[in-house]
Scaffold this motif. Structure first.
Motif, PDB file in Angstrom:
ATOM      1  N   PHE A  48       8.604  29.398   0.217  1.00 29.00           N
ATOM      2  CA  PHE A  48       8.342  28.957  -1.158  1.00 29.00           C
ATOM      3  C   PHE A  48       9.659  28.752  -1.903  1.00 29.00           C
ATOM      4  N   PHE A  49      10.568  29.719  -1.801  1.00 30.15           N
ATOM      5  CA  PHE A  49      11.856  29.597  -2.495  1.00 30.15           C
ATOM      6  C   PHE A  49      12.742  28.510  -1.876  1.00 30.15           C
ATOM      7  N   LYS A  50      12.565  28.236  -0.591  1.00 28.18           N
ATOM      8  CA  LYS A  50      13.385  27.226   0.069  1.00 28.18           C
ATOM      9  C   LYS A  50      12.879  25.805  -0.199  1.00 28.18           C
ATOM     10  N   TYR A  51      11.566  25.609  -0.230  1.00 26.37           N
ATOM     11  CA  TYR A  51      11.008  24.264  -0.321  1.00 26.37           C
ATOM     12  C   TYR A  51      10.284  23.957  -1.632  1.00 26.37           C
ATOM     13  N   THR A  52       9.432  24.837  -2.089  1.00 30.98           N
ATOM     14  CA  THR A  52       8.578  24.558  -3.242  1.00 30.98           C
ATOM     15  C   THR A  52       9.296  24.772  -4.570  1.00 30.98           C
ATOM     16  N   PHE A  53       9.941  25.907  -4.739  1.00 28.63           N
ATOM     17  CA  PHE A  53      10.595  26.229  -6.001  1.00 28.63           C
ATOM     18  C   PHE A  53      11.658  25.198  -6.398  1.00 28.63           C
ATOM     19  N   PRO A  54      12.517  24.733  -5.472  1.00 27.95           N
ATOM     20  CA  PRO A  54      13.489  23.695  -5.870  1.00 27.95           C
ATOM     21  C   PRO A  54      12.803  22.427  -6.396  1.00 27.95           C
ATOM     22  N   ASN A  55      11.648  22.092  -5.834  1.00 28.76           N
ATOM     23  CA  ASN A  55      10.878  20.940  -6.298  1.00 28.76           C
ATOM     24  C   ASN A  55      10.403  21.162  -7.740  1.00 28.76           C
ATOM     25  N   TYR A  56       9.934  22.375  -8.042  1.00 25.47           N
ATOM     26  CA  TYR A  56       9.522  22.702  -9.414  1.00 25.47           C
ATOM     27  C   TYR A  56      10.702  22.526 -10.372  1.00 25.47           C
ATOM     28  N   LEU A  57      11.865  23.017  -9.962  1.00 22.29           N
ATOM     29  CA  LEU A  57      13.052  22.924 -10.821  1.00 22.29           C
ATOM     30  C   LEU A  57      13.415  21.476 -11.122  1.00 22.29           C
ATOM     31  N   VAL A  58      13.411  20.640 -10.102  1.00 18.87           N
ATOM     32  CA  VAL A  58      13.753  19.228 -10.287  1.00 18.87           C
ATOM     33  C   VAL A  58      12.762  18.564 -11.238  1.00 18.87           C
ATOM     34  N   LYS A  59      11.478  18.769 -11.003  1.00 17.24           N
ATOM     35  CA  LYS A  59      10.451  18.130 -11.832  1.00 17.24           C
ATOM     36  C   LYS A  59      10.423  18.677 -13.252  1.00 17.24           C
ATOM     37  N   ALA A  60      10.897  19.913 -13.435  1.00 22.87           N
ATOM     38  CA  ALA A  60      10.947  20.526 -14.760  1.00 22.87           C
ATOM     39  C   ALA A  60      12.201  20.116 -15.524  1.00 22.87           C
ATOM     40  N   GLY A  61      13.175  19.550 -14.803  1.00 23.30           N
ATOM     41  CA  GLY A  61      14.448  19.224 -15.438  1.00 23.30           C
ATOM     42  C   GLY A  61      15.281  20.464 -15.683  1.00 23.30           C
ATOM     43  N   PHE A  62      15.050  21.492 -14.866  1.00 25.71           N
ATOM     44  CA  PHE A  62      15.759  22.759 -15.001  1.00 25.71           C
ATOM     45  C   PHE A  62      16.795  22.901 -13.895  1.00 25.71           C
ATOM     46  N   HIS A  63      17.790  23.710 -14.164  1.00 26.51           N
ATOM     47  CA  HIS A  63      18.713  24.207 -13.156  1.00 26.51           C
ATOM     48  C   HIS A  63      18.412  25.695 -13.045  1.00 26.51           C
ATOM     49  N   ARG A  64      18.710  26.285 -11.931  1.00 26.54           N
ATOM     50  CA  ARG A  64      18.439  27.718 -11.755  1.00 26.54           C
ATOM     51  C   ARG A  64      19.038  28.569 -12.874  1.00 26.54           C
ATOM     52  N   THR A  65      20.234  28.171 -13.342  1.00 27.76           N
ATOM     53  CA  THR A  65      20.872  28.958 -14.410  1.00 27.76           C
ATOM     54  C   THR A  65      20.109  28.866 -15.724  1.00 27.76           C
ATOM     55  N   ASP A  66      19.308  27.812 -15.907  1.00 30.48           N
ATOM     56  CA  ASP A  66      18.487  27.695 -17.116  1.00 30.48           C
ATOM     57  C   ASP A  66      17.449  28.805 -17.195  1.00 30.48           C
ATOM     58  N   LEU A  67      17.059  29.329 -16.048  1.00 32.66           N
ATOM     59  CA  LEU A  67      15.994  30.325 -16.021  1.00 32.66           C
ATOM     60  C   LEU A  67      16.407  31.660 -16.612  1.00 32.66           C
ATOM     61  N   SER A  68      17.680  31.962 -16.554  1.00 29.54           N
ATOM     62  CA  SER A  68      18.126  33.230 -17.131  1.00 29.54           C
ATOM     63  C   SER A  68      18.571  33.042 -18.573  1.00 29.54           C
ATOM     64  N   SER A  69      18.333  31.838 -19.102  1.00 32.94           N
ATOM     65  CA  SER A  69      18.709  31.536 -20.481  1.00 32.94           C
ATOM     66  C   SER A  69      17.732  32.173 -21.460  1.00 32.94           C
ATOM     67  N   PRO A  70      18.223  32.727 -22.563  1.00 31.71           N
ATOM     68  CA  PRO A  70      17.325  33.339 -23.544  1.00 31.71           C
ATOM     69  C   PRO A  70      16.492  32.317 -24.304  1.00 31.71           C
ATOM     70  N   GLN A  71      16.766  31.007 -24.135  1.00 28.50           N
ATOM     71  CA  GLN A  71      16.010  30.001 -24.871  1.00 28.50           C
ATOM     72  C   GLN A  71      14.624  29.748 -24.290  1.00 28.50           C
ATOM     73  N   LEU A  72      14.343  30.242 -23.087  1.00 28.33           N
ATOM     74  CA  LEU A  72      13.015  30.021 -22.524  1.00 28.33           C
ATOM     75  C   LEU A  72      11.967  30.720 -23.374  1.00 28.33           C
ATOM     76  N   ASP A  73      10.900  29.997 -23.657  1.00 28.78           N
ATOM     77  CA  ASP A  73       9.800  30.552 -24.434  1.00 28.78           C
ATOM     78  C   ASP A  73       9.022  31.542 -23.570  1.00 28.78           C
ATOM     79  N   PRO A  74       9.029  32.827 -23.892  1.00 27.69           N
ATOM     80  CA  PRO A  74       8.374  33.809 -23.036  1.00 27.69           C
ATOM     81  C   PRO A  74       6.853  33.730 -23.066  1.00 27.69           C
ATOM     82  N   THR A  75       6.266  33.004 -24.027  1.00 25.15           N
ATOM     83  CA  THR A  75       4.809  32.950 -24.114  1.00 25.15           C
ATOM     84  C   THR A  75       4.202  32.023 -23.089  1.00 25.15           C
TER      85      THR A  75
END
Length: 151
Positions: free
Chosen positions: A22-49
């Motif tokens: 999942f982390f090798k194949y699926t998750f990178p696809n989610y990141l690309v389609k979301a317009g995210f980089h992995r470092t964006d995920l640890s950003s405090p700007q993500l809406d926790p709701t």
């Protein structure tokens, strides 16, 4: 290879492999389609709701898909965040180091200060706990992510 009772009735070896895939194949696809980089995920700007407004026309449909992918990424990140993180069970540290920071296994083993063999066990347990934690986050964010636990 000893299996520790994590309170889960799963095949730990098969579940860990499914999560690694999942982390090798699926998750990178989610990141690309979301317009995210992995470092964006640890950003405090993500809406926790995980709440997003989704519309109906073509442009809104495309935005809804992007929001869905962003919510999937957030669910994955929060599933990691809710994993145990103690000296004896450094699961969150292992998962973040491997799949957010993209460190190599030997660097993560050194970071958590365990031998290679013990680190291998801890990594397997971390992957299994992630699979369990993801179930809650899928519901919380209202997203469709494949089942990762193998029973």
């Amino acid at each position: 290879m000893e299996e520790v009772d994590l309170g889960l009735d799963i095949d730990q070896t098969k579940t860990a492999k499914k999560v690694r895939d999942f982390f090798k194949y699926t998750f990178p696809n989610y990141l690309v389609k979301a317009g995210f980089h992995r470092t964006d995920l640890s950003s405090p700007q993500l809406d926790p709701t995980g709440i997003a407004v989704h519309g109906g026309n073509s442009a809104e449909s495309k935005m809804a898909h992007i929001f869905e992918m962003q919510d999937r990424c957030k669910a994955v990140y929060q599933a990691i965040n809710y994993c145990s993180d103690s000296q004896k069970q450094p699961f969150r540290t292992i998962l973040k180091a491997l799949y957010i920071d993209e460190l190599e296994d030997w660097k993560v083993a050194a970071k958590v200060q365990y031998s290679d063999s013990r680190y291998g066990d801890l990594k397997r347990y971390a992957l299994c706990q992630f699979a369990d934690s993801l179930e809650t986050q899928k519901t919380r964010y209202g997203v469709d992510i494949p089942e990762l636990k193998v029973f």
